[in-house]
Scaffold this motif. Structure first.
Motif, PDB file in Angstrom:
ATOM      1  N   SER A 159       4.514   1.697   2.067  1.00  0.00           N
ATOM      2  CA  SER A 159       4.630   0.422   2.788  1.00  0.00           C
ATOM      3  C   SER A 159       3.842  -0.684   2.086  1.00  0.00           C
ATOM      4  O   SER A 159       4.067  -1.867   2.352  1.00  0.00           O
ATOM      5  N   GLY A 162       6.216  -3.313   0.414  1.00  0.00           N
ATOM      6  CA  GLY A 162       6.792  -4.372   1.228  1.00  0.00           C
ATOM      7  C   GLY A 162       8.249  -4.669   0.914  1.00  0.00           C
ATOM      8  O   GLY A 162       8.847  -4.113  -0.017  1.00  0.00           O
ATOM      9  N   PRO A 163       8.838  -5.583   1.702  1.00  0.00           N
ATOM     10  CA  PRO A 163      10.270  -5.894   1.577  1.00  0.00           C
ATOM     11  C   PRO A 163      10.681  -6.359   0.186  1.00  0.00           C
ATOM     12  O   PRO A 163      11.808  -6.083  -0.248  1.00  0.00           O
ATOM     13  N   ASP A 164       9.818  -7.067  -0.528  1.00  0.00           N
ATOM     14  CA  ASP A 164      10.178  -7.528  -1.874  1.00  0.00           C
ATOM     15  C   ASP A 164      10.502  -6.349  -2.782  1.00  0.00           C
ATOM     16  O   ASP A 164      11.409  -6.429  -3.618  1.00  0.00           O
ATOM     17  N   ALA A 193      12.539  -2.218   7.866  1.00  0.00           N
ATOM     18  CA  ALA A 193      12.503  -2.967   6.601  1.00  0.00           C
ATOM     19  C   ALA A 193      13.451  -2.354   5.573  1.00  0.00           C
ATOM     20  O   ALA A 193      14.110  -3.073   4.805  1.00  0.00           O
TER      21      ALA A 193
END
Length: 243
Positions: A159, A162-164, A193
């Motif tokens: 995690s 992250g989304p990127d 996500a």
């Protein structure tokens, strides 16, 4: 099955590594395996040999080669609770020095080396990793979407990407989380996500496990967790090999 000791050229020097692969000739799908923070040691050789026995060429680099050949620090045969503080005191500076830029430079070198081995079949490869190696596996898959068709991470801090990070991954993904690392709420948030990023994935908590559950030389080992890891990893790699 043979284990071959190797030197992988990188922009920052030679990374010591080893490969395990079937010994009956031929070419096999390639797998880049990132160790946990404790690095290369006998249990990693056992795991690479197990995977090679299922028909894969498995490359395991020393993540901390800039600080010397593996083993970079001395470890006991069994890493129990009493050994952890001293080991982490030595390892944390190496892990912190392993910046995202270094990870990506190394990943490119490892993939180039892996895909040019004569024992490795043409086509995409897989990346798997444990603990911090799980995050490195995800970063590698994100940086090389055309080359990496499958990625797995076990008890890794994925995690943190992250989304990127997730949005750049095109590989099929399996994430096996330790029950001690991730709450059901955090898992739901992570999976949301992954859904948003459009990933093809499985992401689950392995019941009754704590961080490091795949490593049989530690006191966090779970035999059921390790078996579940093999079931998921081999299923993921079989799907890659079939395409």
């Amino acid at each position: 099955m043979p284990i071959e000791t190797l030197q992988v050229p990188t922009p920052d020097g030679q990374a010591d590594a080893f490969a395990a692969f079937p010994d009956h000739g031929g070419r096999y799908p390639g797998v880049l395996m990132y160790s946990d923070g404790f690095g290369i040691r006998p249990v990693l050789r056992e795991m690479a040999l197990e995977l090679a026995g299922h028909g894969y060429y498995v490359l395991v680099p020393n993540l901390f080669y800039r600080h010397g050949p593996a083993p970079v620090i001395e470890l006991p045969g069994h890493i129990g609770e009493e050994a952890r503080p001293a080991a982490f005191a030595q390892l944390m500076p190496l892990i912190e020095a392993h910046t995202a830029e270094r990870v990506l430079r190394d990943a490119e070198a490892y993939l180039r080396f892996l895909t040019t081995r004569r024992e490795v079949a043409a086509g995409p490869v897989a990346v798997t990793g444990y603990c911090i190696g799980g995050l490195l596996a995800m970063r590698t898959a994100a940086a090389h979407p055309g080359q990496v068709a499958a990625v797995a991470a076990f008890h890794g801090p994925v995690s943190a990407g992250g989304p990127d990070l997730y949005s750049k991954i095109t590989a099929q993904v399996h994430l096996g989380h330790a029950e001690g690392d991730v709450t059901p709420e955090a898992l739901a948030e992570l999976n949301q996500a992954l859904d948003t990023a459009g990933l093809r994935y499985t992401s689950e908590i392995y019941p009754g496990t704590i961080h490091g559950f795949t490593m049989s030389d530690t006191d966090t080992f779970s035999a059921s967790g390790l078996k579940r890891h093999w079931d998921h990893l081999l299923s993921l790699l079989d799907r890659m090999a079939d395409h």
